[in-house]
Design a protein around this motif. Structure first.
Motif, mmCIF file in Angstrom:
data_model
loop_
_atom_site.group_PDB
_atom_site.id
_atom_site.type_symbol
_atom_site.label_atom_id
_atom_site.label_comp_id
_atom_site.label_asym_id
_atom_site.label_seq_id
_atom_site.Cartn_x
_atom_site.Cartn_y
_atom_site.Cartn_z
ATOM 1 N N PHE A 221 0.833 -1.211 0.000
ATOM 2 C CA PHE A 221 0.000 0.000 0.000
ATOM 3 C C PHE A 221 0.865 1.258 0.000
ATOM 4 O O PHE A 221 0.573 2.236 -0.687
ATOM 5 C CB PHE A 221 -0.929 0.008 1.216
ATOM 6 N N GLY A 222 1.940 1.252 0.798
ATOM 7 C CA GLY A 222 2.816 2.412 0.846
ATOM 8 C C GLY A 222 3.510 2.672 -0.474
ATOM 9 O O GLY A 222 3.629 3.829 -0.914
ATOM 10 N N LEU A 223 3.957 1.621 -1.134
ATOM 11 C CA LEU A 223 4.587 1.782 -2.447
ATOM 12 C C LEU A 223 3.584 2.316 -3.463
ATOM 13 O O LEU A 223 3.918 3.178 -4.289
ATOM 14 C CB LEU A 223 5.163 0.445 -2.914
ATOM 15 N N GLU A 224 2.355 1.825 -3.390
ATOM 16 C CA GLU A 224 1.327 2.324 -4.307
ATOM 17 C C GLU A 224 1.008 3.798 -4.025
ATOM 18 O O GLU A 224 0.757 4.574 -4.970
ATOM 19 C CB GLU A 224 0.074 1.462 -4.179
ATOM 20 N N ASP A 225 1.038 4.187 -2.753
ATOM 21 C CA ASP A 225 0.814 5.597 -2.413
ATOM 22 C C ASP A 225 1.899 6.482 -3.030
ATOM 23 O O ASP A 225 1.610 7.531 -3.620
ATOM 24 C CB ASP A 225 0.821 5.787 -0.895
ATOM 25 N N LEU A 226 3.157 6.073 -2.885
ATOM 26 C CA LEU A 226 4.267 6.859 -3.429
ATOM 27 C C LEU A 226 4.199 6.931 -4.944
ATOM 28 O O LEU A 226 4.411 7.989 -5.548
ATOM 29 C CB LEU A 226 5.602 6.257 -2.981
#
Length: 276
Positions: A73-78
């Motif tokens: 999820f964090g990678l997708e946010d970035l």
């Protein structure tokens, strides 16, 4: 801009984004992490990115709290930030455990031409242990943010002031070493106004420059606590006037450069000009 009150708003509630400035918050944190269920992450992310792609409101600092960068999820946010027109002022990075992850995000933003600065959310035992290195990780870092809830869980401690005092002090000291702002965790008991006021005052005395809020009704108390009074501002001015003469006395107290430095911080926190 003053950054006393940092209001969390779930990214699933885009109708609330514009209300933060009306409620008097200095900073709006659009939350993609804890406030959003896994099934709602994609929809919430798009709502946040759409709003952050629109015109900026000069009355408020816009922050996007991503998911932990070591998660999908964090990678997708970035990726969402760098591949969109979104222009958050700050990106709040949860589970900031090392300087390396902040440098990695800095590089990603730099290569995509994004101007957003970073806020490191220190909320784990590893993060506290690395606080000084994190504070000096990158020139893109704007602030440190103390996270009481996750840290208490990590330590197996009660989420109260005394059990987390040493960790708070270390984060404040790390921020001071690097010349960064430092934000205290929210006060989670919504109905306890006296408790909020006491904790905010303790945080201000310790050196925190602002405090997070989880509800708009907490904002006025936080703003008041982190805004120096008229008496404090006047005293700071008199201290600085006396200080240019060398060591002096104001109200029976000896004034030297250490006292003058504190006076400059008071005027800065009040948004007042600092005499040369």
């Amino acid at each position: 801009m003053q950054r006393r009150s940092w209001l969390f708003t779930p990214a699933t509630k885009p109708e609330r984004f514009d209300r933060a400035a009306e409620a008097g918050a200095d900073v709006l944190i659009i939350d993609l992490e804890d406030a959003v269920a896994p099934s709602a992450k994609a929809t919430a992310r798009q709502a946040a990115l759409d709003w952050l792609s629109g015109p900026s409101d000069s009355r408020i600092v816009r922050v996007l709290r991503i998911n932990a960068p070591n998660t999908v999820f964090g990678l997708e946010d970035l990726l969402g930030v760098v591949q969109s027109d979104a222009q958050p002022d700050l990106i709040l990075v949860p589970k900031s455990d090392s300087a390396d992850i902040l440098r990695l995000i800095d590089g990603l933003l730099s290569r995509s031409g994004k101007m957003a600065r970073l806020v490191a959310l220190i909320e784990t035992a590893n993060g506290v242990a690395a606080a000084e290195a994190i504070a000096r990780a990158t020139s893109r870092l704007d602030s440190l943010f103390f996270g009481a809830a996750d840290l208490a869980a990590d330590l197996g401690a009660e989420m109260a002031w005394d059990p987390l005092l040493a960790a708070r002090a270390r984060v404040v000291n790390a921020a001071a070493l690097a010349g960064l702002a430092v934000v205290d965790s929210p006060f989670f008991a919504l109905g306890e106004e006296d408790g909020l006021r006491a904790e905010a005052a303790a945080a201000a005395r310790m050196g925190f420059t602002g405090k997070a809020a989880i509800h708009p009704r907490q904002i006025a108390t936080i703003n008041q606590t982190f805004t120096p009074s008229a008496e404090q501002v006047e005293e700071a001015r008199r201290i600085l006037v006396e200080n240019v003469k060398g060591v002096g006395v104001v109200d029976g107290r000896m004034i030297d450069e250490a006292v003058a430095r504190k006076a400059r911080r008071v005027l800065s926190a009040a948004g007042e000009p600092i005499p040369k």
